[in-house]
Design an enzyme around this catalytic site. Structure first.
Site, PDB file in Angstrom:
ATOM      1  N   GLU A 111       1.242   7.562   1.627  1.00 48.80           N
ATOM      2  CA  GLU A 111       2.563   8.044   2.059  1.00 48.80           C
ATOM      3  C   GLU A 111       2.828   9.467   1.572  1.00 48.80           C
ATOM      4  OE1 GLU A 111       4.514   4.343   0.571  1.00 48.80           O
ATOM      5  OE2 GLU A 111       5.584   4.481   2.483  1.00 48.80           O
ATOM      6  N   GLU A 131       0.308  -3.268   1.579  1.00 50.15           N
ATOM      7  CA  GLU A 131       1.590  -3.804   1.105  1.00 50.15           C
ATOM      8  C   GLU A 131       1.891  -5.196   1.640  1.00 50.15           C
ATOM      9  OE1 GLU A 131       0.923  -0.794   1.501  1.00 50.15           O
ATOM     10  OE2 GLU A 131       1.761   0.207  -0.245  1.00 50.15           O
TER      11      GLU A 131
END
Lengths: 257, 256
Positions: A111, A131
């Site tokens: 990210e 995730e």
């Protein structure tokens, strides 16, 4: 600083993530230190560009699960906001920011890389979002920036499957712009960034801003924004110098004014 | 057709071709040239024999290389604003045209020339193509929508690389990043482009027009509104003389 190092190579600041004992996993301290570094670099006019990279063969794994596994929802919000704040600081940094990825760039690490201008990598690079396997989802803007870059369907595939994306595949789908040999990656990226930063920095900054902002709004309004930015160029010394140098067939000397 | 200094045109087999030809080594897109392009496109738009339009720099070395630096060097911001507006008006005209417009990129395509290519509906390249956006090197950004069209065509990270490095890309690289739709060998280039354009021109103009409108709209509006527009456009084509016959022919041709 405990989680990263900053080194200046001429006018480029090289930020290296350094938590090698856990594949440079992202924790609150790293977020705070990165935030502080980018804020300082922003006001340091001698820095023309930033190169983000990781220590000891990896860019960064995801968030440090040790730290976040017992979070309450409120703590999770606070953590996600810190991460989003950092990513938007990097994205809006007024000068070019490139990421050089070797090894893992996962979750929060990916990210952070996605919020830079673009990603360059070597053949050892592996990308992914794991995730969902842990019962959570990316929260530093990954669910939004990834589909804008590689398309909604591919982004879903990457998130849903949790599978690693190889360097080759990342190049093919546009997650990575170029691949370099492992042993020269850092030098090659540094060289590219130095070349970029020898252009007129004002027009670079404007190009960066109109590409990013324009992508979020409709084409008609975006083109008008571009037109106005173009006109502003003609109030700068850089434009006079850049075009003068072109006509006199010499190298321009930009001053950023 | 019209009397122009910087381009000439030809109309053949339903295809109107505009050849950029300013008599110099590279075709610069200075204001006079943009005015002429606007005029020529207006004439081709009104000509019902023309079903598809080609813009090219054949047989020269360049497709187009953007603004004339000598003209721009002493611009004030207001001049920059006006010039950018002029270019964007040409590109609006290309977008608003009811006919498909092909950019035939025969060679060097840079800066505003690249923006002109991006404004076209389809880009076909010769293997001699060299394409770049070197504005940053000159201390400016492009003002002809390139910063907006390029990310929508090649993705925003690739677009940033192009603008930030000022690097020149080959035809193969342009194809790989989907900046161009096809690459043809230089010695067959114009023939292949003409064949391509004639295949397009051979289709009913109304369907082409509506498809172009809807695809352009897709860039700007949300899916829900786009679906409603498509529905209306689709319905408006029924019944239309000729299209039922074409549908039947199509199924006969493809039935084995």
């Amino acid at each position: 600083m405990k989680t990263l190092s900053v080194e200046k190579k001429e006018s480029i600041a090289v930020i290296q993530l350094q938590r090698p004992s856990c594949l440079n996993a992202v924790n609150t301290q790293m977020l705070m230190e990165l935030q502080q570094q980018f804020e300082e670099l922003q006001s340091d006019k001698t820095v023309k560009g930033v190169l983000l990279t990781g220590a000891e063969g990896n860019f960064a794994a995801g968030v440090d699960l040790q730290e976040i596994r017992h979070f309450t929802p409120l703590e999770a919000i606070d953590f996600a906001e810190k991460g989003q704040q950092l990513c938007s600081l990097i994205e809006n940094f007024p000068r070019p920011v490139l990421t050089a990825v070797n090894g893992y760039a996962l979750g929060a690490g990916l990210e952070i890389a996605l919020s830079s201008d673009y990603i360059l990598a070597d053949e050892t690079a592996q990308f992914g979002f794991r995730e969902l396997c842990y019962g959570v989802l990316p929260a530093f803007g990954g669910t939004q920036r990834l589909p804008r870059l590689v398309g909604k369907s591919r982004a879903k595939e990457i998130l849903f499957t949790g599978q690693m994306v190889s360097a080759e595949e990342a190049l093919r789908i546009g997650l990575v712009n170029q691949l370099f040999p492992q042993k020269s990656l850092l030098d090659d990226v540094l060289q590219q960034l130095q070349r970029i930063c020898s252009s007129g920095l004002l027009s670079l900054q404007m190009a960066k801003e109109v590409i990013d902002t324009g992508y979020e709004i409709n084409l008609r309004a975006a083109c008008k924004m571009e037109r106005d930015a173009f006109a502003v160029c003609f109030s700068t010394e850089d434009q006079k110098e850049g075009m003068g140098a072109f006509m006199e067939k010499r190298k321009p000397q930009f001053t950023g004014r | 057709m019209g009397d122009w200094q910087l381009l000439h045109s030809e109309i053949e087999n339903g295809v109107g071709t505009l050849f950029l030809d300013n008599g110099e080594r590279f075709n610069t897109l200075h204001s006079e040239c943009i005015h002429e392009l606007c005029d020529a496109l207006t004439l081709l738009e009104a000509d019902s024999d023309v079903g598809c339009i080609i813009i090219t720099g054949e047989p020269g070395e360049s497709f187009a290389v953007g603004a004339n630096i000598a003209e721009m060097h002493d611009f004030q911001p207001l001049d920059g604003w006006n010039f950018s507006r002029l270019g964007q008006r040409l590109f609006d005209q290309i977008e608003a045209s009811s006919k498909p417009i092909i950019g035939a990129l025969n060679g060097i395509t840079m800066g505003g020339g690249c923006d002109l290519a991006l404004a076209c509906d389809i880009r076909l390249a010769s293997d001699r193509l060299k394409v770049a956006h070197p504005g940053a090197k000159l201390g400016i950004i492009t003002g002809f929508c390139g910063t907006q069209k390029l990310p929508r065509t090649v993705g925003f990270n690739k677009a940033k690389e192009i603008f930030m490095t000022s690097r020149t890309y080959t035809a193969d690289e342009a194809l790989q990043m989907k900046l161009v739709e096809q690459v043809y060998p230089a010695d067959q280039f114009m023939q292949r482009v003409r064949d391509y354009a004639e295949r397009i021109a051979d289709q009913p103009p109304m369907a082409l027009h509506l498809a172009k409108k809807l695809l352009n709209a897709a860039e700007n509006i949300c899916l829900v509104n786009g679906q409603v527009m498509e529905l209306g456009a689709f319905a408006s084509l029924f019944p239309r003389s000729g299209n039922m016959e074409r549908i039947e022919e199509f199924f006969v041709e493809h039935s084995d």
